[in-house]
Design an enzyme around this catalytic site. Structure first.
Site, PDB file in Angstrom:
ATOM      1  N   TYR A 152       0.832  -1.217   0.000  1.00 39.01           N
ATOM      2  CA  TYR A 152       0.000   0.000   0.000  1.00 39.01           C
ATOM      3  C   TYR A 152       0.863   1.262   0.000  1.00 39.01           C
ATOM      4  CZ  TYR A 152      -4.015  -2.996   1.218  1.00 39.01           C
ATOM      5  OH  TYR A 152      -4.987  -3.960   1.227  1.00 39.01           O
ATOM      6  N   LYS A 207       3.781 -15.352   3.037  1.00 36.48           N
ATOM      7  CA  LYS A 207       3.693 -16.168   1.815  1.00 36.48           C
ATOM      8  C   LYS A 207       5.129 -16.460   1.397  1.00 36.48           C
ATOM      9  CE  LYS A 207       1.243 -17.903  -1.606  1.00 36.48           C
ATOM     10  NZ  LYS A 207       0.520 -19.160  -1.422  1.00 36.48           N
ATOM     11  N   ASP A 213      -2.713 -17.989   2.525  1.00 32.33           N
ATOM     12  CA  ASP A 213      -3.881 -18.679   1.934  1.00 32.33           C
ATOM     13  C   ASP A 213      -4.400 -19.742   2.897  1.00 32.33           C
ATOM     14  OD1 ASP A 213      -1.378 -19.752   1.419  1.00 32.33           O
ATOM     15  OD2 ASP A 213      -1.831 -20.408  -0.618  1.00 32.33           O
ATOM     16  N   ASP A 258      -5.181  -6.670   6.143  1.00 29.82           N
ATOM     17  CA  ASP A 258      -6.395  -5.980   5.712  1.00 29.82           C
ATOM     18  C   ASP A 258      -7.458  -7.018   5.332  1.00 29.82           C
ATOM     19  OD1 ASP A 258      -8.095  -4.006   4.906  1.00 29.82           O
ATOM     20  OD2 ASP A 258      -6.971  -3.419   3.117  1.00 29.82           O
ATOM     21  N   ASP A 310     -10.957  -8.531   7.679  1.00 34.20           N
ATOM     22  CA  ASP A 310     -12.359  -8.457   7.222  1.00 34.20           C
ATOM     23  C   ASP A 310     -13.009  -9.833   7.337  1.00 34.20           C
ATOM     24  OD1 ASP A 310     -12.124  -5.775   6.583  1.00 34.20           O
ATOM     25  OD2 ASP A 310     -13.174  -5.994   4.662  1.00 34.20           O
TER      26      ASP A 310
END
Ligand code: NAD
Length: 358
Positions: free
Chosen positions: A142, A191, A223, A247, A251
């Site tokens: 970001y 990852k 994942d 992020d 959620d």
């Protein structure tokens, strides 16, 4: 005590939900003898409309000069046409970076009264859902370089993901320290089978773990973590991860607790001045309809009292009032179920305020 709070109402449902949190703070002030002064601050789409800038310098300074910042949410389709560098979300990223709030703390805890609102099977919910996601907030993709280029008529977009050892170490420490205060289990999510930045992440976390022998450190690919959060959320105590993974996972984690509208977050750096907000966005689909759930924002105000103002009793009082409100059977539309009493955003704020006691 007197505290200056920069209040950013923002866009969409932002003004409606912040109003309820302010109502609660005012009542806390009356009950406990504090004065909360609010500095109204424009950020996001409303600031673009008014000032042509998602976070003008004057507004940024208002935040930096406050004791803490309370934010609703920013953004909406209306501003989708503006250039990337001027989008409402850019104001928020600029604020986070200027405040140096590198650690975003997002609890995922199910309220017992809302067990039915979780989309997970009862047998999974009954195992317990109570973990915290510690998300790195001012680094990673970001905050990397973003550009779009056209070569031979073909458009290519580039977003760069960078993490330094130092950035990983400071958020890693927050992860370990948070785990120390809880059940001493830390899961580092990355990852590393694909990304260099994740391999560095894993190396630094492993090195840090030598300083925290009481904490049981595990490593998980992002994942797999997304899958484990719905399969067996009870296995998690504290998750520490980078900006974009955090992020997305937070959620997902919020949804299994019933509604994204219930979850607060705190963002802190080296200073006690923090940024407090619900984890959801501006929900343009329900804006102006008095349908939004303001509890995430009200609980964010409670976090502000606890972490930035050292007002633990006052924070406990807010959490207790939310619990009493749920016990009494009141529900906003997002968590409504049979036999409960449907309330709007305003009534929810008024009811929670009425349950506050000293
Ligand atoms: P969103 O979180 O705004 O909404 C997702 C869904 O959850 C919607 O159906 C919405 O109605 C519902 N919802 C969200 N908050 C709720 C609440 N308090 N009560 C009841 N229901 C609620 O996410 P989105 O739709 O992807 O994004 C909308 C806008 O918000 C976009 O412009 C996005 O960029 C922005 N956004 C801002 C922030 C922020 O300000 N921190 C965070 C995320 C998204």
């Amino acid at each position: 005590m007197t505290k200056n709070i920069a209040v950013i109402r923002g866009d969409g449902i932002g003004p409606e939900i912040v109003e309820q949190a302010v109502k609660v703070l005012d009542r806390i002030g009356e009950l406990y003898g504090h004065t909360f002064d609010y500095a109204e601050t424009d950020m996001g789409g409303c600031a673009i409309d008014k000032w042509g800038d998602p976070l003008p310098e004057e507004m940024l300074h208002r935040c930096l000069n406050s004791d803490s910042v309370l934010l609703g949410a920013v953004g909406g389709e209306r501003w989708n046409h503006v250039p990337g560098s001027m989008r409402p979300e850019k104001g928020l990223l600029k604020l986070r970076a200027a405040m140096g709030v590198y650690s975003n703390n997002r609890p995922a805890k199910i309220w017992p009264q809302l067990a039915d609102a979780s989309p997970l099977k009862k047998s999974i919910v009954d195992q317990g859902i109570d973990f915290i996601i510690v998300r790195e907030l001012i680094g990673g993709i970001y905050f990397g370089e973003h550009r779009t280029e056209v070569t031979d008529g073909v458009e290519t977009a580039v977003d760069i993901l960078t993490y330094s050892e130092n950035e990983i170490e400071r958020i890693g420490r927050i992860g370990f320290e948070t785990a120390l205060k809880r059940n001493k289990k830390l899961c580092s999510v990355e990852k590393s089978n694909v990304l260099d930045s994740s391999r560095l992440w894993k190396k630094v976390m492993t090195r840090l773990s030598e300083e925290y022998p009481e904490v049981e450190l595990s490593h998980m690919f992002v994942d797999n973590c997304a899958m484990q959060i719905v399969k067996d959320p009870s296995q998690f105590d504290v998750i520490v991860t980078e900006n974009m993974f955090g992020d997305i996972l937070s959620d997902e984690a919020s949804m299994i607790t019933g509604s994204i509208g219930m979850i607060p977050s705190s963002s802190l750096g080296a200073e006690t001045c923090g940024l407090y907000e619900p984890i959801h966005g501006s929900a343009p689909d329900i804006a102006g309809k008095d349908m939004a759930n303001p509890v995430g924002t009200i609980l964010a105000a409670a976090m502000m009292l606890r972490f930035s103002f050292d007002m633990a009793k006052e924070a406990d009082a807010i959490e207790q009032a939310v619990s009493d409100y749920l016990d009494a059977g009141y529900r906003t539309a997002d968590i409504m179920s049979e036999g409960m009493k449907l309330v709007g955003c305003k009534e929810c704020g008024t009811l929670i305020t009425s349950y506050l006691t000293k």
